[in-house]
Design a protein around this motif. Structure first.
Motif, PDB file in Angstrom:
ATOM      1  N   PHE A 149     -10.921   4.368 -11.012  1.00  0.00           N
ATOM      2  CA  PHE A 149      -9.606   3.784 -10.287  1.00  0.00           C
ATOM      3  C   PHE A 149     -10.104   3.042  -9.133  1.00  0.00           C
ATOM      4  CE2 PHE A 149      -6.207   5.077  -7.215  1.00  0.00           C
ATOM      5  CZ  PHE A 149      -5.388   4.067  -7.671  1.00  0.00           C
ATOM      6  N   ALA A 150      -9.442   2.201  -8.744  1.00  0.00           N
ATOM      7  CA  ALA A 150      -9.753   1.465  -7.274  1.00  0.00           C
ATOM      8  C   ALA A 150      -8.258   1.118  -6.622  1.00  0.00           C
ATOM      9  CB  ALA A 150     -10.322   0.219  -7.704  1.00  0.00           C
ATOM     10  N   GLN A 151      -8.041   1.826  -5.416  1.00  0.00           N
ATOM     11  CA  GLN A 151      -6.616   1.736  -4.666  1.00  0.00           C
ATOM     12  C   GLN A 151      -7.173   0.560  -3.876  1.00  0.00           C
ATOM     13  OE1 GLN A 151      -3.567   3.553  -4.611  1.00  0.00           O
ATOM     14  NE2 GLN A 151      -3.476   1.384  -3.808  1.00  0.00           N
ATOM     15  N   VAL A 152      -6.475  -0.506  -3.796  1.00  0.00           N
ATOM     16  CA  VAL A 152      -6.719  -1.814  -3.279  1.00  0.00           C
ATOM     17  C   VAL A 152      -5.910  -1.869  -1.915  1.00  0.00           C
ATOM     18  CG1 VAL A 152      -6.927  -4.274  -2.889  1.00  0.00           C
ATOM     19  CG2 VAL A 152      -7.599  -2.993  -5.134  1.00  0.00           C
ATOM     20  N   SER A 153      -6.141  -1.763  -0.900  1.00  0.00           N
ATOM     21  CA  SER A 153      -5.480  -1.869   0.431  1.00  0.00           C
ATOM     22  C   SER A 153      -4.591  -3.247   0.268  1.00  0.00           C
ATOM     23  CB  SER A 153      -6.451  -1.796   1.909  1.00  0.00           C
ATOM     24  OG  SER A 153      -5.486  -1.966   2.983  1.00  0.00           O
ATOM     25  N   VAL A 154      -3.430  -3.119   0.980  1.00  0.00           N
ATOM     26  CA  VAL A 154      -2.634  -4.237   0.871  1.00  0.00           C
ATOM     27  C   VAL A 154      -2.849  -5.110   2.260  1.00  0.00           C
ATOM     28  CG1 VAL A 154      -0.207  -5.090   1.360  1.00  0.00           C
ATOM     29  CG2 VAL A 154      -0.383  -3.308  -0.165  1.00  0.00           C
ATOM     30  N   ARG A 155      -2.762  -4.592   3.307  1.00  0.00           N
ATOM     31  CA  ARG A 155      -3.403  -5.169   4.837  1.00  0.00           C
ATOM     32  C   ARG A 155      -4.849  -5.601   4.978  1.00  0.00           C
ATOM     33  NH1 ARG A 155       1.448  -5.751   7.991  1.00  0.00           N
ATOM     34  NH2 ARG A 155       3.172  -4.621   7.240  1.00  0.00           N
ATOM     35  N   ASP A 156      -5.719  -4.566   4.506  1.00  0.00           N
ATOM     36  CA  ASP A 156      -7.137  -4.698   4.853  1.00  0.00           C
ATOM     37  C   ASP A 156      -7.808  -4.829   3.864  1.00  0.00           C
ATOM     38  OD1 ASP A 156      -6.198  -3.792   7.656  1.00  0.00           O
ATOM     39  OD2 ASP A 156      -5.969  -1.705   6.910  1.00  0.00           O
ATOM     40  N   ALA A 157      -9.047  -5.396   4.112  1.00  0.00           N
ATOM     41  CA  ALA A 157     -10.000  -5.709   2.948  1.00  0.00           C
ATOM     42  C   ALA A 157     -11.095  -4.504   2.543  1.00  0.00           C
ATOM     43  CB  ALA A 157     -10.998  -6.977   3.622  1.00  0.00           C
ATOM     44  N   VAL A 158     -10.228  -3.586   2.152  1.00  0.00           N
ATOM     45  CA  VAL A 158     -10.727  -2.194   1.897  1.00  0.00           C
ATOM     46  C   VAL A 158     -10.265  -1.974   0.183  1.00  0.00           C
ATOM     47  CG1 VAL A 158     -10.459   0.270   2.324  1.00  0.00           C
ATOM     48  CG2 VAL A 158     -10.446  -1.447   4.146  1.00  0.00           C
ATOM     49  N   VAL A 159     -11.367  -1.374  -0.526  1.00  0.00           N
ATOM     50  CA  VAL A 159     -11.177  -0.733  -1.777  1.00  0.00           C
ATOM     51  C   VAL A 159     -11.603   0.627  -1.700  1.00  0.00           C
ATOM     52  CG1 VAL A 159     -11.509  -1.351  -4.366  1.00  0.00           C
ATOM     53  CG2 VAL A 159     -11.352  -3.175  -2.700  1.00  0.00           C
ATOM     54  N   ASP A 160     -10.728   1.434  -1.998  1.00  0.00           N
ATOM     55  CA  ASP A 160     -10.888   2.844  -2.091  1.00  0.00           C
ATOM     56  C   ASP A 160     -11.256   3.474  -3.377  1.00  0.00           C
ATOM     57  OD1 ASP A 160     -11.525   5.411  -1.372  1.00  0.00           O
ATOM     58  OD2 ASP A 160      -9.871   5.568   0.175  1.00  0.00           O
ATOM     59  N   TYR A 161     -12.192   4.104  -3.682  1.00  0.00           N
ATOM     60  CA  TYR A 161     -12.735   4.565  -4.898  1.00  0.00           C
ATOM     61  C   TYR A 161     -12.739   6.164  -5.096  1.00  0.00           C
ATOM     62  CZ  TYR A 161     -14.349  -0.068  -6.002  1.00  0.00           C
ATOM     63  OH  TYR A 161     -14.475  -1.205  -6.120  1.00  0.00           O
ATOM     64  N   HIS A 162     -12.124   6.988  -3.744  1.00  0.00           N
ATOM     65  CA  HIS A 162     -12.317   8.016  -3.549  1.00  0.00           C
ATOM     66  C   HIS A 162     -11.542   9.082  -4.411  1.00  0.00           C
ATOM     67  CE1 HIS A 162     -14.461   6.614   0.137  1.00  0.00           C
ATOM     68  NE2 HIS A 162     -15.196   7.773  -0.297  1.00  0.00           N
ATOM     69  N   SER A 163     -10.214   8.502  -4.995  1.00  0.00           N
ATOM     70  CA  SER A 163      -9.477   9.463  -5.806  1.00  0.00           C
ATOM     71  C   SER A 163      -9.113   8.806  -6.881  1.00  0.00           C
ATOM     72  CB  SER A 163      -8.212   9.735  -4.619  1.00  0.00           C
ATOM     73  OG  SER A 163      -7.659   8.387  -4.545  1.00  0.00           O
ATOM     74  N   ASN A 164      -8.213   9.444  -7.601  1.00  0.00           N
ATOM     75  CA  ASN A 164      -7.593   9.181  -8.976  1.00  0.00           C
ATOM     76  C   ASN A 164      -6.150   8.773  -8.669  1.00  0.00           C
ATOM     77  OD1 ASN A 164      -7.261   8.520 -11.714  1.00  0.00           O
ATOM     78  ND2 ASN A 164      -7.008  10.617 -12.247  1.00  0.00           N
ATOM     79  N   CYS A 165      -5.864   8.010  -9.748  1.00  0.00           N
ATOM     80  CA  CYS A 165      -4.239   7.488  -9.921  1.00  0.00           C
ATOM     81  C   CYS A 165      -3.771   8.326 -10.960  1.00  0.00           C
ATOM     82  CB  CYS A 165      -3.997   6.136  -9.991  1.00  0.00           C
ATOM     83  SG  CYS A 165      -2.440   5.931  -9.933  1.00  0.00           S
ATOM     84  N   GLY A 166      -2.844   9.262 -11.031  1.00  0.00           N
ATOM     85  CA  GLY A 166      -2.329   9.942 -12.054  1.00  0.00           C
ATOM     86  C   GLY A 166      -1.534   9.406 -12.786  1.00  0.00           C
ATOM     87  N   ASN A 167      -0.488   8.321 -12.192  1.00  0.00           N
ATOM     88  CA  ASN A 167       0.324   7.527 -12.905  1.00  0.00           C
ATOM     89  C   ASN A 167      -0.439   6.713 -13.784  1.00  0.00           C
ATOM     90  OD1 ASN A 167       3.206   8.124 -12.351  1.00  0.00           O
ATOM     91  ND2 ASN A 167       2.537   7.864 -10.076  1.00  0.00           N
ATOM     92  N   MET A 168      -1.383   5.855 -13.082  1.00  0.00           N
ATOM     93  CA  MET A 168      -1.940   5.037 -14.096  1.00  0.00           C
ATOM     94  C   MET A 168      -2.916   5.733 -15.131  1.00  0.00           C
ATOM     95  SD  MET A 168      -0.908   2.070 -13.458  1.00  0.00           S
ATOM     96  CE  MET A 168      -1.947   1.434 -14.844  1.00  0.00           C
ATOM     97  N   SER A 169      -3.242   7.107 -14.952  1.00  0.00           N
ATOM     98  CA  SER A 169      -3.960   7.839 -16.057  1.00  0.00           C
ATOM     99  C   SER A 169      -2.959   7.671 -17.429  1.00  0.00           C
ATOM    100  CB  SER A 169      -4.172   9.126 -15.453  1.00  0.00           C
ATOM    101  OG  SER A 169      -4.969   9.162 -14.369  1.00  0.00           O
ATOM    102  N   SER A 170      -1.941   7.733 -17.281  1.00  0.00           N
ATOM    103  CA  SER A 170      -0.930   7.720 -18.536  1.00  0.00           C
ATOM    104  C   SER A 170      -1.061   6.520 -19.128  1.00  0.00           C
ATOM    105  CB  SER A 170       0.393   7.897 -17.862  1.00  0.00           C
ATOM    106  OG  SER A 170       1.015   6.815 -17.225  1.00  0.00           O
ATOM    107  N   ALA A 171      -1.527   5.373 -18.492  1.00  0.00           N
ATOM    108  CA  ALA A 171      -1.769   4.054 -19.408  1.00  0.00           C
ATOM    109  C   ALA A 171      -3.311   3.842 -19.928  1.00  0.00           C
ATOM    110  CB  ALA A 171      -1.515   2.984 -18.514  1.00  0.00           C
ATOM    111  N   MET A 172      -4.283   4.827 -19.716  1.00  0.00           N
ATOM    112  CA  MET A 172      -5.465   4.630 -20.216  1.00  0.00           C
ATOM    113  C   MET A 172      -5.838   4.960 -21.580  1.00  0.00           C
ATOM    114  SD  MET A 172      -6.873   3.306 -17.325  1.00  0.00           S
ATOM    115  CE  MET A 172      -5.183   2.373 -17.400  1.00  0.00           C
ATOM    116  N   GLY A 173      -5.193   6.127 -21.812  1.00  0.00           N
ATOM    117  CA  GLY A 173      -5.218   6.420 -23.421  1.00  0.00           C
ATOM    118  C   GLY A 173      -4.730   5.470 -24.168  1.00  0.00           C
ATOM    119  N   PRO A 174      -3.395   4.736 -24.047  1.00  0.00           N
ATOM    120  CA  PRO A 174      -2.892   3.853 -24.692  1.00  0.00           C
ATOM    121  C   PRO A 174      -3.651   2.555 -24.623  1.00  0.00           C
ATOM    122  CG  PRO A 174      -1.077   5.023 -23.770  1.00  0.00           C
ATOM    123  CD  PRO A 174      -2.177   5.501 -23.065  1.00  0.00           C
TER     124      PRO A 174
END
Length: 394
Positions: free
Chosen positions: A81-106
């Motif tokens: 999972f990659a969390q992309v900052s809206v305002r800054d040029a930052v991509v954060d890989y330090h955590s998971n997204c539980g909501n998007m985890s629900s789409a990964m199996g499908p």
């Protein structure tokens, strides 16, 4: 300037949306992913609208998922999972997204990465951000992940087919410990605020929990109202960074702020209170066990980050935490915790026990819905694609 086309799928998972890639379609060198993901989402954008990309201007709509072959012996797929900052040029890989985890199996079933037949699929997901395993169980419709169903989740219009997510052994997802400081309650020394009580809990994602009352709010305020209170948001960020240092995620508040904007997350908790959700529907205190608001990438989440909700439910089971303090029947044996949040009510299961060597979280579970929204190719300016990578030009 010509553009590069990258095969992708645009999906909703729970209360989030993300661009989903096959790992094979991205450069082998992951250091080259950031520039691509920023271009895909339309970041950085000082106007916080991401009009030149697929992002939606808030953290829950500025996400990327990458799916590849499993590197864990018990898993069917790897999910990064990659969390992309809206305002800054930052991509954060330090955590998971539980909501998007629900789409990964499908996604894995629909893309033929995992074979499935019959009425139900069970996909074991290895989240590479946390090293944890997630079981996704969902119904099939003619060999593909079902979409139509009767499950309604707060913050999403309509209903859909349920996806049950079971997060195995969720403790220590970011720090290696369920209670990173070894305490259920810490006192943080926060510049400009002084000493403030907080519970540092790491289940599904590392989180810093504080009492809403301590910050002078009820905890029932709409997200936009809280976002507009600049001084409050600065205080919450200072607490988050101090908590991150106490958790061992960085050696200074500045390091946490600059290098880990999504981890830890910070949550505000209060006892169950009457409120009004974002659709205008009244929420009664009697419907829930806990009131909560959570901040993600500098914005108060319009629902709850799912991993944050899972961590809340686990923390509610641990006697001595500020979450337990405000939860109705916190450590009782009821199956689920009902969290009153901006979009309604989130219900999360958590199995937690106190052992001789401390607290242990065995499982955290929740139901979500998901839907594939678009499939094809996403385009980025050719100048943003690393020269060493392939890619199709159009």
């Amino acid at each position: 300037m010509r553009q590069k086309a990258i095969r992708a799928v645009f999906m909703r998972g729970g209360t989030s949306k993300a661009v989903v890639f096959h790992q094979r379609d991205l450069p082998a060198d992951r250091a080259e992913w950031d520039a691509i993901f920023l271009a895909v989402l339309g970041s950085p954008d000082a106007n916080a609208r991401q009009l030149d990309g697929m992002g939606g201007g808030i953290s829950s709509l500025s996400k990327v998922c990458v799916v590849g072959p499993p590197t864990h012996r018990e898993a069917d797929i790897d999910f990064t999972f990659a969390q992309v900052s809206v305002r800054d040029a930052v991509v954060d890989y330090h955590s998971n997204c539980g909501n998007m985890s629900s789409a990964m199996g499908p996604f894995a079933v629909d893309e033929s990465l995992v074979e499935a037949s019959g009425e139900e699929a069970h996909v074991v997901i290895h989240n590479t951000n946390t090293g944890k395993l997630i079981d996704a169980i969902f119904r099939l419709d003619d060999g593909r992940a079902a979409v139509d169903g009767s499950l309604e989740i707060p913050g999403v219009a309509g209903s859909g087919a349920p996806v049950r997510l079971e997060f195995r052994d969720p403790g220590g997802a970011g720090t290696g410990k369920l209670l990173p400081s070894g305490q259920t309650l810490d006192v943080l020394d926060v510049p400009g605020l002084g000493r403030i009580e907080a519970s540092l809990v790491d289940a599904a994602n590392a989180c810093v929990f504080v009492e809403a009352d301590r910050l002078g709010i009820a905890g029932t305020e709409p997200p936009a109202e809280l976002d507009a209170r600049t001084e409050l948001m600065e205080r919450l960020e200072a607490i988050r960074c101090a908590g991150g240092v106490a958790m061992g995620l960085g050696d200074s508040a500045e390091h946490i702020r600059d290098n880990s904007p999504s981890n830890p997350k910070i949550g505000l908790v209060a006892q169950p209170r009457d409120a009004v959700d974002l659709s205008g529907r009244p929420l009664r205190a009697g419907e829930g066990d806990l009131t909560a608001r959570m901040v993600s990438m500098g914005n108060v989440h319009r629902a709850l980050p799912l991993t944050g909700a899972l961590c809340l439910a686990v923390a509610a089971r641990i006697a001595g935490t500020v979450v337990h303090r405000h939860t109705r029947g916190g450590s009782s044996d009821v199956a689920e915790i009902r969290i009153l949040q901006p979009s309604g009510l989130t219900v999360v299961g958590a199995q937690v026990e106190e052992r001789d060597d401390g607290w242990y979280a065995r499982l955290a579970s929740v139901y979500r819905t998901q839907r594939r929204l678009f499939e094809g190719s996403v385009l980025i300016p050719a100048s943003r694609w690393p020269a060493v990578a392939g890619g199709r030009t159009r």
